[in-house]
Motif scaffolding. Structure first.
Motif, PDB file in Angstrom:
ATOM      1  N   UNK A 153     -11.040 -12.666  -2.632  1.00 34.38           N
ATOM      2  CA  UNK A 153     -10.445 -12.951  -1.329  1.00 34.38           C
ATOM      3  C   UNK A 153      -9.581 -11.774  -0.888  1.00 34.38           C
ATOM      4  N   UNK A 154      -9.795 -11.249   0.338  1.00 39.53           N
ATOM      5  CA  UNK A 154      -8.951 -10.145   0.807  1.00 39.53           C
ATOM      6  C   UNK A 154      -7.539 -10.633   1.122  1.00 39.53           C
TER       7      UNK A 154
ATOM      8  N   UNK B 174       8.163  -3.824   0.496  1.00 37.21           N
ATOM      9  CA  UNK B 174       8.578  -4.697  -0.619  1.00 37.21           C
ATOM     10  C   UNK B 174       7.593  -5.849  -0.809  1.00 37.21           C
ATOM     11  N   UNK B 175       7.104  -6.420   0.297  1.00 35.86           N
ATOM     12  CA  UNK B 175       6.114  -7.490   0.202  1.00 35.86           C
ATOM     13  C   UNK B 175       4.813  -6.968  -0.395  1.00 35.86           C
ATOM     14  N   UNK B 176       4.383  -5.788   0.028  1.00 35.39           N
ATOM     15  CA  UNK B 176       3.150  -5.215  -0.520  1.00 35.39           C
ATOM     16  C   UNK B 176       3.279  -4.934  -2.009  1.00 35.39           C
ATOM     17  N   UNK B 177       4.402  -4.380  -2.422  1.00 36.45           N
ATOM     18  CA  UNK B 177       4.625  -4.091  -3.846  1.00 36.45           C
ATOM     19  C   UNK B 177       4.671  -5.387  -4.648  1.00 36.45           C
ATOM     20  N   UNK B 178       5.339  -6.390  -4.108  1.00 35.78           N
ATOM     21  CA  UNK B 178       5.424  -7.688  -4.786  1.00 35.78           C
ATOM     22  C   UNK B 178       4.033  -8.293  -4.957  1.00 35.78           C
ATOM     23  N   UNK B 179       3.198  -8.200  -3.916  1.00 34.70           N
ATOM     24  CA  UNK B 179       1.840  -8.744  -4.008  1.00 34.70           C
ATOM     25  C   UNK B 179       1.015  -8.002  -5.048  1.00 34.70           C
TER      26      UNK B 179
ATOM     27  N   UNK C 214       2.208  -6.100  -7.724  1.00 39.10           N
ATOM     28  CA  UNK C 214       2.740  -6.187  -9.087  1.00 39.10           C
ATOM     29  C   UNK C 214       2.769  -7.617  -9.616  1.00 39.10           C
ATOM     30  N   UNK C 215       3.339  -8.540  -8.844  1.00 36.94           N
ATOM     31  CA  UNK C 215       3.499  -9.915  -9.330  1.00 36.94           C
ATOM     32  C   UNK C 215       2.218 -10.738  -9.206  1.00 36.94           C
ATOM     33  N   UNK C 216       1.493 -10.576  -8.088  1.00 31.54           N
ATOM     34  CA  UNK C 216       0.312 -11.402  -7.851  1.00 31.54           C
ATOM     35  C   UNK C 216      -0.963 -10.740  -8.361  1.00 31.54           C
ATOM     36  N   UNK C 217      -0.921  -9.444  -8.654  1.00 37.97           N
ATOM     37  CA  UNK C 217      -2.105  -8.757  -9.163  1.00 37.97           C
ATOM     38  C   UNK C 217      -3.159  -8.486  -8.103  1.00 37.97           C
ATOM     39  N   UNK C 218      -2.738  -8.323  -6.861  1.00 45.04           N
ATOM     40  CA  UNK C 218      -3.678  -8.038  -5.782  1.00 45.04           C
ATOM     41  C   UNK C 218      -4.129  -6.587  -5.920  1.00 45.04           C
ATOM     42  N   UNK C 219      -5.437  -6.330  -6.014  1.00 37.19           N
ATOM     43  CA  UNK C 219      -5.893  -4.945  -6.195  1.00 37.19           C
ATOM     44  C   UNK C 219      -5.652  -4.065  -4.974  1.00 37.19           C
ATOM     45  N   UNK C 220      -5.839  -4.601  -3.762  1.00 36.59           N
ATOM     46  CA  UNK C 220      -5.570  -3.812  -2.555  1.00 36.59           C
ATOM     47  C   UNK C 220      -5.067  -4.748  -1.461  1.00 36.59           C
ATOM     48  N   UNK C 221      -4.100  -4.235  -0.715  1.00 39.68           N
ATOM     49  CA  UNK C 221      -3.479  -5.008   0.356  1.00 39.68           C
ATOM     50  C   UNK C 221      -3.763  -4.301   1.668  1.00 39.68           C
ATOM     51  N   UNK C 222      -4.271  -5.054   2.652  1.00 37.65           N
ATOM     52  CA  UNK C 222      -4.524  -4.500   3.968  1.00 37.65           C
ATOM     53  C   UNK C 222      -3.360  -4.778   4.896  1.00 37.65           C
ATOM     54  N   UNK C 223      -3.257  -3.985   5.950  1.00 37.90           N
ATOM     55  CA  UNK C 223      -2.221  -4.194   6.967  1.00 37.90           C
ATOM     56  C   UNK C 223      -2.884  -4.695   8.236  1.00 37.90           C
TER      57      UNK C 223
END
Length: 142
Positions: free
Chosen positions: A101-102, A118-123, A125-134
Motif C-alpha cells: 500500500x502506498x 518529522x512525520x515522514x521520518x516517523x513513518x 523509522x517507526x512504521x517501516x514505510x519504505x517510501x513516502x510520497x508527498x
C-alpha cells in the motif's frame, strides 16, 4: 360427507420482503455516503507532479494541518486528531496486512517544513514505510 378440495402447496419464495429490505438499505447508504467522505481541510502546496495510477491500491494519507495536528485516512476515514506515534502505529499495522500500500503525506501549505519532515521520518523509522510520497495540488486547480 364433505368433498374436500385439496390445495397444492406453493413452493415459491416470496421475494417482496427482500426487495423492501434492499430498498431501505439503498436509501440508508445513499444518505450516509456523503457523511463518510468528509476530510481534513488542508491547503496543499502547488507543484507539477504525476498522479497515482488508477490500478494502484488506495494510498494511506497521513495529514498535518496548520495547528500541527496529525490525521490518518485509510479505508474508513478518521477525522479526529492524533499523535504522530499513533499515526505511525496505525500505518505499521495496516502495512503488515497489505505491505504494498502506498503512503503519502498531506501537509498544509502553511505548516512548518519541520512538522512534515518529522512525520515522514516517523513513518519511515517507526512504521517501516519504505517510501513516502508527498501530496500536492496542481497549479491549474487554483
Amino acid at each position: 360427507m364433505y368433498n374436500r378440495v385439496r390445495r397444492r402447496k406453493v413452493a415459491e419464495i416470496n421475494v417482496v420482503p427482500y426487495i423492501d429490505v434492499m430498498l431501505v438499505l439503498l436509501i440508508i447508504f445513499m444518505v450516509t455516503a456523503p457523511l463518510i467522505t468528509q476530510g481534513v481541510k488542508v491547503d496543499l502546496p502547488q507543484a507539477d507532479a504525476e498522479p497515482l495510477s488508477k490500478d494502484m491500491k488506495p494510498p494511506l494519507v497521513a495529514s498535518v494541518d496548520v495547528d500541527g495536528n496529525y490525521y490518518l485516512a485509510v479505508g474508513d476515514s478518521r477525522n479526529e486528531p492524533m499523535s504522530a506515534e499513533e499515526v505511525a502505529t496505525l500505518v505499521a499495522a495496516h502495512l503488515k496486512l497489505e505491505p504494498d500500500t502506498p503512503v503519502v503525506v498531506n501537509g498544509d501549505g502553511a505548516v512548518s517544513y519541520d512538522a512534515v519532515i518529522q512525520l515522514m521520518v516517523m513513518l519511515q523509522k517507526m512504521a517501516g514505510v519504505p517510501s513516502v510520497g508527498l501530496m500536492t495540488d496542481s497549479p491549474e486547480r487554483q
